[in-house]
Design an enzyme around this catalytic site. Structure first.
Site, PDB file in Angstrom:
ATOM      1  N   GLU A 314      -3.913 -13.850   8.785  1.00  0.00           N
ATOM      2  CA  GLU A 314      -4.924 -12.794   8.816  1.00  0.00           C
ATOM      3  C   GLU A 314      -5.755 -12.811  10.094  1.00  0.00           C
ATOM      4  OE1 GLU A 314      -4.859 -10.410   7.019  1.00  0.00           O
ATOM      5  OE2 GLU A 314      -4.572 -10.812   4.899  1.00  0.00           O
TER       6      GLU A 314
HETATM    7  C1  BLG Z   1      -5.492  -5.061   1.660  1.00  0.00           C
HETATM    8  C2  BLG Z   1      -6.428  -5.452   0.522  1.00  0.00           C
HETATM    9  C3  BLG Z   1      -5.882  -4.947  -0.781  1.00  0.00           C
HETATM   10  C4  BLG Z   1      -5.585  -3.454  -0.692  1.00  0.00           C
HETATM   11  C5  BLG Z   1      -4.660  -3.210   0.467  1.00  0.00           C
HETATM   12  O1  BLG Z   1      -5.292  -3.662   1.649  1.00  0.00           O
HETATM   13  O2  BLG Z   1      -6.079  -5.422   2.872  1.00  0.00           O
HETATM   14  N1  BLG Z   1      -6.489  -6.893   0.486  1.00  0.00           N
HETATM   15  C6  BLG Z   1      -7.613  -7.563   0.685  1.00  0.00           C
HETATM   16  O3  BLG Z   1      -8.683  -7.041   0.858  1.00  0.00           O
HETATM   17  C7  BLG Z   1      -7.517  -9.031   0.701  1.00  0.00           C
HETATM   18  O4  BLG Z   1      -6.829  -5.169  -1.782  1.00  0.00           O
HETATM   19  O5  BLG Z   1      -4.962  -3.070  -1.899  1.00  0.00           O
HETATM   20  S1  BLG Z   1      -5.601  -1.981  -2.888  1.00  0.00           S
HETATM   21  O6  BLG Z   1      -6.948  -2.414  -3.210  1.00  0.00           O
HETATM   22  O7  BLG Z   1      -4.741  -1.970  -4.051  1.00  0.00           O
HETATM   23  O8  BLG Z   1      -5.585  -0.708  -2.164  1.00  0.00           O
HETATM   24  C8  BLG Z   1      -4.266  -1.760   0.638  1.00  0.00           C
HETATM   25  O9  BLG Z   1      -5.350  -0.974   0.898  1.00  0.00           O
HETATM   26  C9  BLG Z   1      -5.663  -6.941   4.631  1.00  0.00           C
HETATM   27  C10 BLG Z   1      -5.163  -5.737   3.892  1.00  0.00           C
HETATM   28  C11 BLG Z   1      -5.016  -4.692   4.927  1.00  0.00           C
HETATM   29  C12 BLG Z   1      -4.593  -5.452   6.130  1.00  0.00           C
HETATM   30  N2  BLG Z   1      -5.117  -6.811   5.972  1.00  0.00           N
HETATM   31  C13 BLG Z   1      -5.251  -8.222   4.023  1.00  0.00           C
HETATM   32  O10 BLG Z   1      -3.890  -8.455   4.229  1.00  0.00           O
HETATM   33  C14 BLG Z   1      -5.104  -4.846   7.424  1.00  0.00           C
HETATM   34  O11 BLG Z   1      -6.149  -5.175   7.889  1.00  0.00           O
HETATM   35  N3  BLG Z   1      -4.302  -3.932   7.973  1.00  0.00           N
HETATM   36  C15 BLG Z   1      -4.660  -3.207   9.193  1.00  0.00           C
HETATM   37  C16 BLG Z   1      -4.193  -3.906  10.420  1.00  0.00           C
HETATM   38  S2  BLG Z   1      -4.609  -3.013  11.818  1.00  0.00           S
HETATM   39  O12 BLG Z   1      -5.987  -2.681  11.771  1.00  0.00           O
HETATM   40  O13 BLG Z   1      -3.787  -1.835  11.871  1.00  0.00           O
HETATM   41  O14 BLG Z   1      -4.343  -3.884  12.919  1.00  0.00           O
END
Ligand code: BLG
Length: 485
Positions: A314
């Site tokens: 992360e």
């Molecule tokens: C996750 C959430 C989930 C959520 C999904 O997104 O975050 N997890 C956490 O907060 C730990 O709860 O599921 S939902 O509630 O059912 O919608 C989907 O929305 C986090 C993710 C998103 C990802 N990292 C943990 O893995 C992230 O930051 N992606 C973007 C990357 S960037 O900005 O494009 O570089």
């Protein structure tokens, strides 16, 4: 007349009995190697104690060769008994001994010098011999560049053979063959600058790059070569034939590929830069957060190394990062997740780890009962990243494709479809960046494997002092046995 017939009958009986007896005698006297193994119920295998072959980690015996040979023993329906040799001469020597091991599985490359001693199996792994140097030092680019360098290789190895061959062309070439070291020692000596160069096989470097941030490939020395198992030259072919059949099967059914990914895939997934960056962060960053990972792992009853692996994926263990989408902190919680988990400040590493651990276990518990370990853990990781709704969509797509919705190997093929309109418009939750959780899970599994290898129970807390455990070096038995993932 009567007496004659009776005599003939007796003679015939005697002849049949003698024939049977001789036939039986022949079988009893000389069982084949394979029959012997099956009768004893034990397959005795000799190997080397090194990360690329066989070592002990916190879950017990492990290693590429160990796992492959264990599957083979299971296939035969016999127990596996592992013995280790200190060097290659000893290993090859042990094979021919009466009542010695019947098989050597030790990352061996067939060598003409050994042809009289052993018979080799079909190949199971392609490797390339590589010259290794220290980053920042002059980099040789060809064989001529080895002259004048301090070089050490394993005694009796195919690399020593290669250098002997080169010496004919370059008489000035000097090198030392040592039987007091293993591959990890050679890499450490290059990493610390005690020697200029060594030669190792590509799989050995791939596995160890994460421990030695300074080692780099100078160049490949020669073509790729095949690793093979070996049996004593004097044995009949019964065991060898069985081995070959098994290795061919392992090639076809994906067993070999899975093992290659697991043991030698670090560099494929992380890249060389990622692998040595990880080694640096392990020493510089993890120690600051290790206690939080451990204490919340205890609360949630999860392996702290898995939480630490999530944290590395992360944020690379940086508590203040923010993604483009506004997700923040060491465990990258969304605003919504943070609120649900009672986290008031996402940038506080302690709270972030607490919230992340709690959330991970919550979604894991909520998964369908039909998803069993270890897939359950991989599904929970995917849901942590993409959400349970989208994960369910991918499982539904898997079902429609007649794949198994409870197997990560199948569902991970479906996830990328969630970003293609032709597929996501058929789903309940619609568009998602479905490729992201696939990389997410692959990386975390990789980090988790590495963390498991480098942290031994008896060494916990010492990572800060740089006392990393390199598998295969510490030969102590592991102290605790945590449940397999
Ligand atoms: C996750 C959430 C989930 C959520 C999904 O997104 O975050 N997890 C956490 O907060 C730990 O709860 O599921 S939902 O509630 O059912 O919608 C989907 O929305 C986090 C993710 C998103 C990802 N990292 C943990 O893995 C992230 O930051 N992606 C973007 C990357 S960037 O900005 O494009 O570089």
């Amino acid at each position: 007349m009567f007496a004659h017939t009776a005599l003939r009958q007796r003679c015939a009986k005697w002849l049949i009995a003698t024939g049977l007896f001789l036939l039986l005698g022949a079988c009893v006297e000389k069982p084949s190697t394979l029959e012997r193994v099956k009768e004893d119920g034990v397959l005795r295998v000799i190997t080397r104690n090194s990360p690329a072959t066989y070592f002990q980690d916190r879950n017990g015996e492990t290693g590429f060769e160990y796992e492959l040979v264990k599957h083979f023993a299971d296939d035969l329906g016999v127990k596996l008994q592992i013995e280790t040799a200190d060097n290659l001469d000893e290993l090859y020597g042990a094979l021919g001994k009466p009542s010695g091991p019947v098989l050597a599985a030790a990352g061996l490359v067939s060598s003409e010098r050994r042809q009289a001693q052993v018979k080799y199996s079909h190949p199971y792994l392609e490797v390339t011999p590589q010259v290794i140097y220290r980053n920042g030092r002059p980099r040789p680019t060809d064989a001529k560049g080895l002259v004048g360098k301090k070089i050490m290789v394993l005694k009796g190895s195919s690399h020593a053979d290669q250098l002997a061959e080169l010496k004919k062309q370059y008489p000035g070439l000097q090198y030392e063959e040592s039987d007091a070291v293993e591959v990890v020692d050679l890499l450490r000596m290059v990493d610390e600058g005690q020697i200029d160069l060594t030669l190792v096989d590509s799989n050995e470097l791939a596995m160890n790059q994460v421990y030695f941030p300074n080692v780099r490939v100078a160049f490949d020395l020669g073509d790729t070569r095949d690793q093979r198992w070996a049996v004593a030259a004097g044995e009949d072919n019964s065991l060898l034939n069985e081995i070959n059949e098994y290795l061919d099967k392992a090639q076809k059914n994906g067993t070999l590929q899975r093992l290659k990914d697991r043991y030698y895939g670090h560099v494929d997934v992380l890249g060389y830069v990622g692998a040595y960056t990880f080694a640096q962060h392990l020493q510089q960053r993890l120690p600051k957060y290790e206690k939080h990972f451990k204490s919340y792992a205890k609360v949630e009853q999860v392996d702290w190394r898995l939480l630490a692996a999530i944290g590395y994926q992360e944020s690379m263990w940086q508590p203040e990062v923010t993604s483009k989408t506004g997700v923040r902190g060491l465990m990258m919680l969304t605003q919504r997740t943070a609120q649900a988990m009672g986290v008031s400040n996402r940038l506080d590493p302690k709270q972030s780890i607490q919230g992340g651990a709690k959330y991970f276990m919550k979604i894991k518990e909520e998964l369908d009962d039909s998803i069993k370990e270890p897939d359950r853990t991989w599904f929970a990781l995917a849901a942590y990243n993409v959400g349970t709704g989208h994960l369910d969509d991918a499982r539904t797509l898997a079902k429609r494709e007649k794949l198994n919705p409870n197997k990560w190997l199948d569902v991970k093929k479906m996830l990328p479809r969630l970003s293609q309109k032709q597929w996501y418009r058929q789903t309940k939750y619609g568009y998602a960046r479905g490729g992201e959780p696939v990389h997410f899970v692959a990386n975390i599994r990789r980090y988790y494997d590495i963390l498991t290898w480098v942290t031994q129970p008896q060494l916990e807390g010492q990572v800060a002092e740089g006392a990393l455990h390199v598998p295969g070096v510490n030969k102590d038995k592991p102290a605790d046995q945590s449940p397999p993932m």
